[in-house]
Structures are given as structure tokens and as C-alpha cells.
Design an enzyme around this catalytic site. Structure first.
Site, PDB file in Angstrom:
ATOM      1  N   HIS A   1       0.829  -1.202   0.000  1.00  0.00           N
ATOM      2  CA  HIS A   1       0.000   0.000   0.000  1.00  0.00           C
ATOM      3  C   HIS A   1       0.867   1.258   0.000  1.00  0.00           C
ATOM      4  O   HIS A   1       1.074   1.898   1.033  1.00  0.00           O
ATOM      5  CB  HIS A   1      -0.940  -0.006   1.218  1.00  0.00           C
ATOM      6  CG  HIS A   1      -2.098  -0.938   1.046  1.00  0.00           C
ATOM      7  ND1 HIS A   1      -2.795  -1.482   2.100  1.00  0.00           N
ATOM      8  CD2 HIS A   1      -2.693  -1.411  -0.075  1.00  0.00           C
ATOM      9  CE1 HIS A   1      -3.761  -2.249   1.629  1.00  0.00           C
ATOM     10  NE2 HIS A   1      -3.715  -2.235   0.321  1.00  0.00           N
TER      11      HIS A   1
ATOM     12  N   HIS B   1      -0.238  -8.669   1.089  1.00  0.00           N
ATOM     13  CA  HIS B   1      -1.295  -8.769   2.111  1.00  0.00           C
ATOM     14  C   HIS B   1      -1.930 -10.142   2.189  1.00  0.00           C
ATOM     15  O   HIS B   1      -2.688 -10.411   3.126  1.00  0.00           O
ATOM     16  CB  HIS B   1      -2.379  -7.725   1.829  1.00  0.00           C
ATOM     17  CG  HIS B   1      -1.834  -6.340   1.794  1.00  0.00           C
ATOM     18  ND1 HIS B   1      -1.572  -5.673   0.615  1.00  0.00           N
ATOM     19  CD2 HIS B   1      -1.456  -5.519   2.786  1.00  0.00           C
ATOM     20  CE1 HIS B   1      -1.062  -4.490   0.901  1.00  0.00           C
ATOM     21  NE2 HIS B   1      -0.970  -4.369   2.200  1.00  0.00           N
TER      22      HIS B   1
ATOM     23  N   CYS C   1       3.403 -11.880   2.453  1.00  0.00           N
ATOM     24  CA  CYS C   1       4.466 -11.835   3.460  1.00  0.00           C
ATOM     25  C   CYS C   1       4.410 -13.095   4.314  1.00  0.00           C
ATOM     26  O   CYS C   1       3.331 -13.511   4.746  1.00  0.00           O
ATOM     27  CB  CYS C   1       4.280 -10.600   4.358  1.00  0.00           C
ATOM     28  SG  CYS C   1       5.507 -10.570   5.697  1.00  0.00           S
TER      29      CYS C   1
ATOM     30  N   GLU D   1      -5.777  -7.680   3.849  1.00  0.00           N
ATOM     31  CA  GLU D   1      -5.193  -8.750   4.661  1.00  0.00           C
ATOM     32  C   GLU D   1      -6.282  -9.487   5.437  1.00  0.00           C
ATOM     33  O   GLU D   1      -6.276 -10.724   5.536  1.00  0.00           O
ATOM     34  CB  GLU D   1      -4.149  -8.170   5.636  1.00  0.00           C
ATOM     35  CG  GLU D   1      -3.504  -9.267   6.470  1.00  0.00           C
ATOM     36  CD  GLU D   1      -2.589  -8.736   7.565  1.00  0.00           C
ATOM     37  OE1 GLU D   1      -1.903  -7.716   7.345  1.00  0.00           O
ATOM     38  OE2 GLU D   1      -2.577  -9.352   8.649  1.00  0.00           O
TER      39      GLU D   1
ATOM     40  N   THR E   1      -1.736  -8.046  11.029  1.00  0.00           N
ATOM     41  CA  THR E   1      -0.327  -7.865  11.407  1.00  0.00           C
ATOM     42  C   THR E   1       0.067  -6.409  11.669  1.00  0.00           C
ATOM     43  O   THR E   1       1.140  -6.153  12.223  1.00  0.00           O
ATOM     44  CB  THR E   1       0.590  -8.376  10.274  1.00  0.00           C
ATOM     45  OG1 THR E   1       0.225  -7.704   9.064  1.00  0.00           O
ATOM     46  CG2 THR E   1       0.472  -9.873  10.093  1.00  0.00           C
TER      47      THR E   1
ATOM     48  N   CYS F   1       3.201  -7.823  13.560  1.00  0.00           N
ATOM     49  CA  CYS F   1       4.541  -8.244  13.146  1.00  0.00           C
ATOM     50  C   CYS F   1       5.636  -7.379  13.784  1.00  0.00           C
ATOM     51  O   CYS F   1       5.374  -6.296  14.296  1.00  0.00           O
ATOM     52  CB  CYS F   1       4.646  -8.207  11.627  1.00  0.00           C
ATOM     53  SG  CYS F   1       4.827  -6.553  10.987  1.00  0.00           S
TER      54      CYS F   1
ATOM     55  N   ASN G   1      -0.445   0.242   8.616  1.00  0.00           N
ATOM     56  CA  ASN G   1       0.628   0.481   9.603  1.00  0.00           C
ATOM     57  C   ASN G   1       1.040   1.947   9.627  1.00  0.00           C
ATOM     58  O   ASN G   1       1.426   2.467  10.669  1.00  0.00           O
ATOM     59  CB  ASN G   1       1.798  -0.483   9.381  1.00  0.00           C
ATOM     60  CG  ASN G   1       2.701  -0.045   8.270  1.00  0.00           C
ATOM     61  OD1 ASN G   1       3.623   0.730   8.497  1.00  0.00           O
ATOM     62  ND2 ASN G   1       2.446  -0.507   7.047  1.00  0.00           N
TER      63      ASN G   1
HETATM   64  S1  SF4 Z   1       4.335  -4.953   7.784  1.00  0.00           S
HETATM   65 FE1  SF4 Z   1       4.850  -6.915   8.732  1.00  0.00          FE
HETATM   66  S2  SF4 Z   1       3.357  -8.368   7.946  1.00  0.00           S
HETATM   67 FE2  SF4 Z   1       3.278  -6.555   6.624  1.00  0.00          FE
HETATM   68  S3  SF4 Z   1       4.695  -7.018   4.957  1.00  0.00           S
HETATM   69 FE3  SF4 Z   1       5.872  -5.952   6.531  1.00  0.00          FE
HETATM   70  S4  SF4 Z   1       6.786  -7.603   7.803  1.00  0.00           S
HETATM   71 FE4  SF4 Z   1       5.113  -8.489   6.608  1.00  0.00          FE
END
Ligand code: SF4
Length: 323
Positions: A46, A79, A101, A131, A169, A199, A229
Site C-alpha cells: 500500500h 497482504h 508476506c 489482509e 499484522t 509483526c 501500519n
Molecule cells: S508490515 Fe509486517 S506483515 Fe506486513 S509485509 Fe511488513 S513484515 Fe510483513
């Protein structure tokens, strides 16, 4: 102390995580190997810049497998996808490269295991996020998505003794624990995941922001609005005491008025953001007198994920041929 000094606190870790690095490299290697066009189902990660740059190299982003010509190569994003997406790709004879991932795959595996053991699964995450759709698709009859703490009240389970919570995650660590607390108040036997689903990269980036937030008049988070995130980093910054916090895709989106008479600006970036965008933001701040840069380091990351197995197999030299 020079009270006139303007400085930037630069969060460390920030930006690309191992899963994003792997997903972007997967697309680049597939382009080298098969040539354009390469199809990618959904945004590979993203981030607007990443998607624009790959589009310019010949990648076609699609929403569903049905948009990919029969027999072509399709890459699934970091995702993750529900099993029926693999089924529909097979029905169209697509060559699939799965860039999910590994830490998302881990949550899929947990879903399958707990579903097989007869648990009701409460998946804490954002309703409609890719996800979450992929993870919930592993056992739709046994999963309920808990998006907000208020959702806890409407959860119903078959057996309160066989309930487990799992999570997306990229959530806020603290908010997730609050939701878990509410779930546990309703279901005292609630089981926890075997290990953290949020994560390492999400947690580390939030820790770094928390460490610098109390000292920051303003925090700039580089990241896209649809990046979970990145959005959480902005929220965590505010909760941890930053005077203000803003999310921008590109340096030119930073508004002069956000800085006001700020002396200390924090800078971080979501896990899907390439370093060049952070450099651009640093340059933008430098031009406005923020010439001192101090690093706030709370963790050192050295995780690297191998490329997807389908791609490694294709990249392997044929027997008897030089590498
Ligand atoms: S944020 Fe975490 S779960 Fe998402 S791609 Fe990166 S390491 Fe993987």
C-alpha cells in the site's frame, strides 16, 4: 542550549520491512524474467509511489484474477489472499507468484489450525482490509472480524470454552491489547495466538515513534492513506504525546502551516515506504531550516525473507548451465 535550533528526530526503524522488500523485489524479478506486462492482483504494497513506479515499468495492477488474460503471470500482493483466489487463478491457468508476506502466511496457518480444532476465531482487524479478507477467507464459517472495541459486545460464539483471538499484522499494539481485554472479560477462557500476530516491523516502528513523540512539536509520517501500519504510526504519535501528527505520501504534501513555530519535527515512515521518500521529506525540512538530524533508534532490524519459492525455482539456472 540554542533555543533557536530547529531539528529533526528521525525514527529508526522506519520504512521498508522485510515483507515489503521481498514483495517489491518479487515484482521486479518477475519483470526481468518474463518481461512486461506482469499482472499484480491489488496493490503489491500500500504505497502510491511504489505502485506508480512499477506501473511505469510495465506492471498492470488489477482488482481480480478475471482481469488477467488466461495463462498470464499474476503476482499476489504482500497482504495475502483467501484460498478461493488461488482456485480462480488455477481455473484461468494463470502462472501465480505469491508474494504474501511470510508473517501473514503465519496467521493464515494459525487460522487453519484453530479452525480444524473447532475453535471460533475472533480476528481483530479492519473490516474490508485486504489482509483481513484473505485471512478470514481461510475459515469464513468460524471467523468473526472484531474491528472496534464496540464490536466485542456483538460477538457470539458456539462454545465460550473454545475461542481464540488472532489479529491483523499491522495494528496498534496498545489498542489491540485493549480489545483483547474486553474480549477476555466476555470470554474468560479466550486463547491467545501462539506468538504475536502484530509483526516485528509494525511493533518496532511504533516503539520508535513512541520514544520520540514526547519531544516532538510535530510528527510527519510518510505513508499512504490506505496503509494500515502508516495510519497507526500517526495515531500512536499523537497518543504518545506529539503536538500534532500528519500523514503524507510525498514531501510536497507537507503544509508550511503545520510547522508553525515548531522547533522539533519527528519523521518516520510506514513499512511500505521506500527510503527515497524519507530523503525527500528530510530535504523539504532542511530547506526550511531543520538542518540538524538526530536518530532515535529503538531497534536494529536484520530480517530478510527469501523470494517466493515459484520465483526462486524459475531463477535457478538449468542443470549444466553456468549461473
Ligand atoms: S508490515 Fe509486517 S506483515 Fe506486513 S509485509 Fe511488513 S513484515 Fe510483513
Amino acid at each position: 542550549m540554542d533555543i533557536g535550533e530547529k531539528k529533526v528526530l528521525l525514527a529508526n526503524p522506519r520504512g521498508y520491512c522485510a515483507g515489503v522488500e521481498r514483495a517489491v523485489q518479487t515484482v521486479e524479478k518477475a519483470l526481468e524474467l518474463y518481461g512486461p506486462p506482469i499482472y499484480v492482483r491489488k496493490e503489491i504494497v500500500h504505497n502510491r509511489h511504489v505502485v506508480q513506479a512499477l506501473t511505469a515499468k510495465g506492471v498492470r495492477f488489477v482488482e481480480e484474477n478475471e482481469e488477467v488474460p488466461e495463462g498470464a503471470t499474476v503476482i499476489f500482493s504482500a497482504h495475502g489472499v483467501a484460498p478461493d483466489v488461488h482456485t480462480s487463478a488455477a481455473a484461468r491457468s494463470l502462472r501465480v507468484i505469491d508474494a504474501t508476506c511470510p508473517l501473514v502466511t503465519k496467521v493464515h496457518n494459525e487460522v487453519r489450525r484453530f479452525a480444524a480444532e473447532g475453535y471460533d476465531i475472533l480476528l481483530i482487524g479492519h473490516q474490508g482490509h485486504e489482509e483481513v479478507l484473505g485471512t478470514a477467507g481461510e475459515a469464513p464459517a468460524q471467523i468473526q472480524v472484531v474491528d472496534t472495541p464496540e464490536d466485542v459486545d456483538s460477538v457470539t460464539v458456539r462454545d465460550p470454552e473454545r475461542v481464540v483471538w488472532l489479529s491483523q499484522t499491522t495494528l496498534s499494539v496498545d489498542e489491540t491489547q485493549q480489545t483483547v481485554g474486553r474480549l477476555r472479560a466476555r470470554f474468560p477462557a479466550l486463547k491467545s495466538p501462539p506468538s504475536d500476530d502484530i509483526c516485528y516491523a509494525t511493533q518496532n516502528r511504533q516503539e520508535a515513534v513512541k520514544a520520540m513523540a514526547p519531544a516532538c512539536d510535530v510528527i510527519i509520517v510518510v505513508g499512504s492513506p490506505n496503509s494500515s501500519n502508516s495510519q497507526r504510526l500517526r495515531e500512536v504519535a499523537l497518543e504518545a504525546g506529539a503536538g500534532a501528527a500528519y500523514l503524507v505520501d510525498f514531501a510536497h504534501e507537507i503544509a508550511e502551516e503545520w510547522l508553525g513555530d515548531a522547533r522539533t519535527v519527528g519523521l518516520t515512515a510506514g513499512a511500505s515506504v521506500p527510503n527515497e521518500l524519507v530523503e525527500d521529506a528530510l530535504g523539504w525540512l532542511r530547506e526550511r531550516g531543520f538542518t540538524t538530524v538526530e536518530h532515535v533508534t529503538t531497534a536494529v532490524e536484520n530480517i530478510v525473507f527469501a523470494l517466493p519459492q515459484e520465483l526462486r525455482a524459475a531463477l535457478r539456472p538449468a542443470p549444466g548451465r553456468d549461473a
